[in-house]
Scaffold this motif. Structure first.
Motif, PDB file in Angstrom:
ATOM      1  N   ASP A 163       3.631  -3.532   2.818  1.00 58.30           N
ATOM      2  CA  ASP A 163       2.452  -4.385   2.877  1.00 58.30           C
ATOM      3  C   ASP A 163       1.647  -4.192   4.144  1.00 58.30           C
ATOM      4  N   GLN A 215      -4.128   6.962   2.506  1.00 57.46           N
ATOM      5  CA  GLN A 215      -3.562   5.686   2.076  1.00 57.46           C
ATOM      6  C   GLN A 215      -4.337   5.168   0.868  1.00 57.46           C
ATOM      7  N   TYR A 231       0.849  -1.182   0.000  1.00 54.96           N
ATOM      8  CA  TYR A 231       0.000   0.000   0.000  1.00 54.96           C
ATOM      9  C   TYR A 231       0.887   1.235   0.000  1.00 54.96           C
ATOM     10  N   GLY A 235       1.252  -0.946   5.246  1.00 57.20           N
ATOM     11  CA  GLY A 235       1.192   0.510   5.246  1.00 57.20           C
ATOM     12  C   GLY A 235       2.567   1.152   5.291  1.00 57.20           C
TER      13      GLY A 235
END
Lengths: 116, 110
Positions: free
Chosen positions: B92, B49, B32, B94
Motif C-alpha cells: 500500500d 508503478q 500498488y 509501493g
C-alpha cells in the motif's frame, strides 16, 4: 546518483566489534528505510522511519541492531557485537509520502559489510 | 503483506521485447504494484508503478489485468545494459516494507 548517500561504502570489521552506518536521504523525503541484502537474494526490509519516529521493525532486526533518525534527517544503523552472519549489503532508501499517488523509493548504493 | 512470485531467470537477445510476469494472488485493494531494477553492487532503481490496466513510461510498460492478481513488466527492445535483476513489489506504500524476494535475473545476449 539517486540523491541518497550512504557512508561508508565498504566496511571490514572483526567479529565482536560494533559498526555504525550512516544514510543521508533526499532532504524532503519523510520516510527512510533500511534493508539488508545478501548475495543472490533480494533486499530484506529491516526498519523504517517516518520523520524521526521509528514506526516498524522487522523480526530480522535482532537486539544487536539499532537505528536512529534524529531530527528526521540522516539515519544511522548500528550493529553491536557483529557476527559473521551480519556480512551483507546494507541499503537505505528514502521516500516521500502524501498525495493521491504513491511515489518511488530512492535507494543509496549501500554499505558492504564484511565480518571476519 | 502480499507475496509475489516471479521466474528466477530469463534470457533474451538484444533488440527483443522482454515480458516478465509477477503473480500476486493476495493483493489487497489498497496495494500498488511497483517494479525495480538492480545492477550488481548498486541499490535498486525504480522502473514503473501501477494500480490497474496499463502504465507506460519512457523505459517500460506495466500491464495489470482486471483481477490484479498478476502483472507483466514489458521492456521493449532490450540492450546488453538491461541485464539486471528485476523485482516486483506489492504494497500500500509501493511495497517498500515487503520482502523483495529473489527477483528475476534477466540476461541479455548479443
Amino acid at each position: 546518483d539517486t540523491g541518497v548517500s550512504q557512508d561508508p561504502r565498504h566496511k571490514i570489521t572483526k567479529r565482536g566489534q560494533n559498526v555504525t552506518f550512516r544514510c543521508d536521504p533526499i532532504s524532503e523525503h519523510n520516510r527512510l528505510y533500511w534493508y539488508r541484502q545478501t548475495l543472490g537474494q533480494g533486499p530484506e526490509f529491516l526498519t523504517y522511519f517516518q520523520n524521526e519516529a521509528q514506526l516498524e521493525k522487522s523480526r530480522l532486526l535482532s537486539d544487536r541492531f539499532s537505528a536512529e533518525r534524529p531530527k528526521g534527517s540522516f539515519s544511522t544503523l548500528e550493529i553491536q557485537r557483529t557476527e559473521q552472519g551480519d556480512s551483507a549489503m546494507y541499503l537505505c532508501a528514502s521516500h516521500r509520502t502524501g498525495g493521491a499517488r504513491n511515489t518511488e523509493a530512492f535507494f543509496g548504493q549501500g554499505t558492504r559489510l564484511t565480518v571476519v | 503483506l502480499a507475496k509475489t512470485t516471479q521466474p528466477i531467470s530469463m534470457d533474451s537477445y538484444e533488440g527483443q521485447e522482454v515480458n516478465i510476469t509477477c503473480s500476486h494472488n493476495n493483493i489487497a485493494t489498497n496495494d500498488y504494484i511497483t517494479w525495480y531494477q538492480q545492477f550488481p553492487s548498486q541499490g535498486p532503481r525504480f522502473i514503473i508503478q501501477g494500480y490497474k490496466t496499463k502504465v507506460t513510461n519512457e523505459v517500460a510498460s506495466l500491464f495489470i489485468p482486471a483481477d490484479r492478481k498478476s502483472s507483466t513488466l514489458s521492456l521493449p527492445r532490450v540492450s546488453l545494459s538491461d541485464t539486471a535483476v528485476y523485482y516486483c513489489l506489492v504494497g500500500d506504500t509501493g511495497g517498500f516494507k515487503t520482502i523483495f524476494g529473489a527477483g528475476t535475473r534477466l540476461f541479455v545476449k548479443a
